[in-house]
Motif scaffolding. Structure first.
Motif, short mmCIF file in Angstrom:
data_model
loop_
_atom_site.label_atom_id
_atom_site.label_comp_id
_atom_site.label_asym_id
_atom_site.label_seq_id
_atom_site.Cartn_x
_atom_site.Cartn_y
_atom_site.Cartn_z
N ILE A 1 0.86 -1.18 0.00
CA ILE A 1 0.00 0.00 0.00
C ILE A 1 0.89 1.23 0.00
O ILE A 1 1.84 1.29 0.79
CB ILE A 1 -0.91 0.01 1.25
CG1 ILE A 1 -1.82 -1.23 1.26
CG2 ILE A 1 -1.75 1.28 1.30
CD1 ILE A 1 -2.62 -1.38 2.54
N PRO A 2 0.63 2.20 -0.87
CA PRO A 2 1.45 3.41 -0.87
C PRO A 2 1.08 4.32 0.29
O PRO A 2 -0.10 4.56 0.55
CB PRO A 2 1.13 4.06 -2.22
CG PRO A 2 -0.24 3.57 -2.54
CD PRO A 2 -0.36 2.20 -1.94
N TYR A 3 2.10 4.83 0.97
CA TYR A 3 1.90 5.80 2.03
C TYR A 3 2.67 7.08 1.72
O TYR A 3 3.77 7.03 1.16
CB TYR A 3 2.36 5.23 3.38
CG TYR A 3 1.47 4.13 3.91
CD1 TYR A 3 1.74 2.80 3.61
CD2 TYR A 3 0.36 4.43 4.69
CE1 TYR A 3 0.91 1.79 4.09
CE2 TYR A 3 -0.46 3.43 5.17
CZ TYR A 3 -0.19 2.11 4.86
OH TYR A 3 -1.00 1.12 5.32
N TRP A 4 2.06 8.21 2.13
CA TRP A 4 2.64 9.52 1.90
C TRP A 4 2.57 10.33 3.19
O TRP A 4 1.64 10.18 3.97
CB TRP A 4 1.86 10.26 0.81
CG TRP A 4 1.74 9.50 -0.45
CD1 TRP A 4 0.81 8.56 -0.77
CD2 TRP A 4 2.59 9.61 -1.59
NE1 TRP A 4 1.03 8.07 -2.03
CE2 TRP A 4 2.11 8.70 -2.56
CE3 TRP A 4 3.71 10.38 -1.89
CZ2 TRP A 4 2.72 8.54 -3.80
CZ3 TRP A 4 4.31 10.24 -3.12
CH2 TRP A 4 3.82 9.32 -4.06
N GLY A 5 3.54 11.20 3.34
CA GLY A 5 3.45 12.14 4.43
C GLY A 5 2.57 13.31 4.03
O GLY A 5 1.98 13.33 2.94
N GLN A 6 2.49 14.31 4.90
CA GLN A 6 1.65 15.48 4.63
C GLN A 6 2.36 16.49 3.73
O GLN A 6 1.72 17.39 3.20
CB GLN A 6 1.26 16.16 5.96
CG GLN A 6 2.29 17.12 6.54
CD GLN A 6 3.53 16.42 7.11
OE1 GLN A 6 3.57 15.20 7.25
NE2 GLN A 6 4.54 17.21 7.47
N GLY A 7 3.66 16.31 3.55
CA GLY A 7 4.42 17.20 2.68
C GLY A 7 5.03 18.37 3.41
O GLY A 7 4.54 18.80 4.45
#
Length: 119
Positions: A106-112
């Motif tokens: 599953i791809p996970y991203w931070g808030q940037g």
């Protein structure tokens, strides 16, 4: 719960430097490749750099090669992006990314974190 939290962005003049950090939690950090992706205003996402799980292999987009350096500290669950010789075209929101999972990922991203290069 997988979490990626970026920090270190800001306003910098052309030619300047910034160091982005990504704090990872909720998964076995040392088992996964990590990457940085950026998105400039009005543009699609652009992959910037990646590092393999052990930290021995690094990869860069042509646009940042020779100026950016990715690294990771497995003991601290941290990924870094050292950005030197910054250009206005590096202005973007920078995201930390990981595909996490065993059978299916599953791809996970931070808030940037916002990076603005301007005089």
């Amino acid at each position: 719960e997988v979490q990626l939290v970026e920090s270190g962005g800001g306003l910098v003049q052309p030619g300047g430097s910034l160091r982005l950090s990504c704090a990872a939690s909720g998964f076995t950090f040392g088992s996964y490749d990590m990457s940085w992706v950026r998105q400039a205003p009005g543009k699609g996402p652009e992959w910037v750099s990646g590092i393999n799980s052990g930290g021995g292999d690094t990869y860069y987009a042509e646009s940042v090669k020779g100026r950016f350096t990715i690294s990771r500290d497995i003991a601290k669950n941290m990924v870094y992006l050292q950005m030197n010789s910054l250009k206005p075209e590096d202005t973007a929101v920078y995201y930390c990314h990981a595909d996490v999972g065993l059978v299916a990922t599953i791809p996970y991203w931070g808030q940037g974190t916002q990076v603005t290069v301007s005089s």
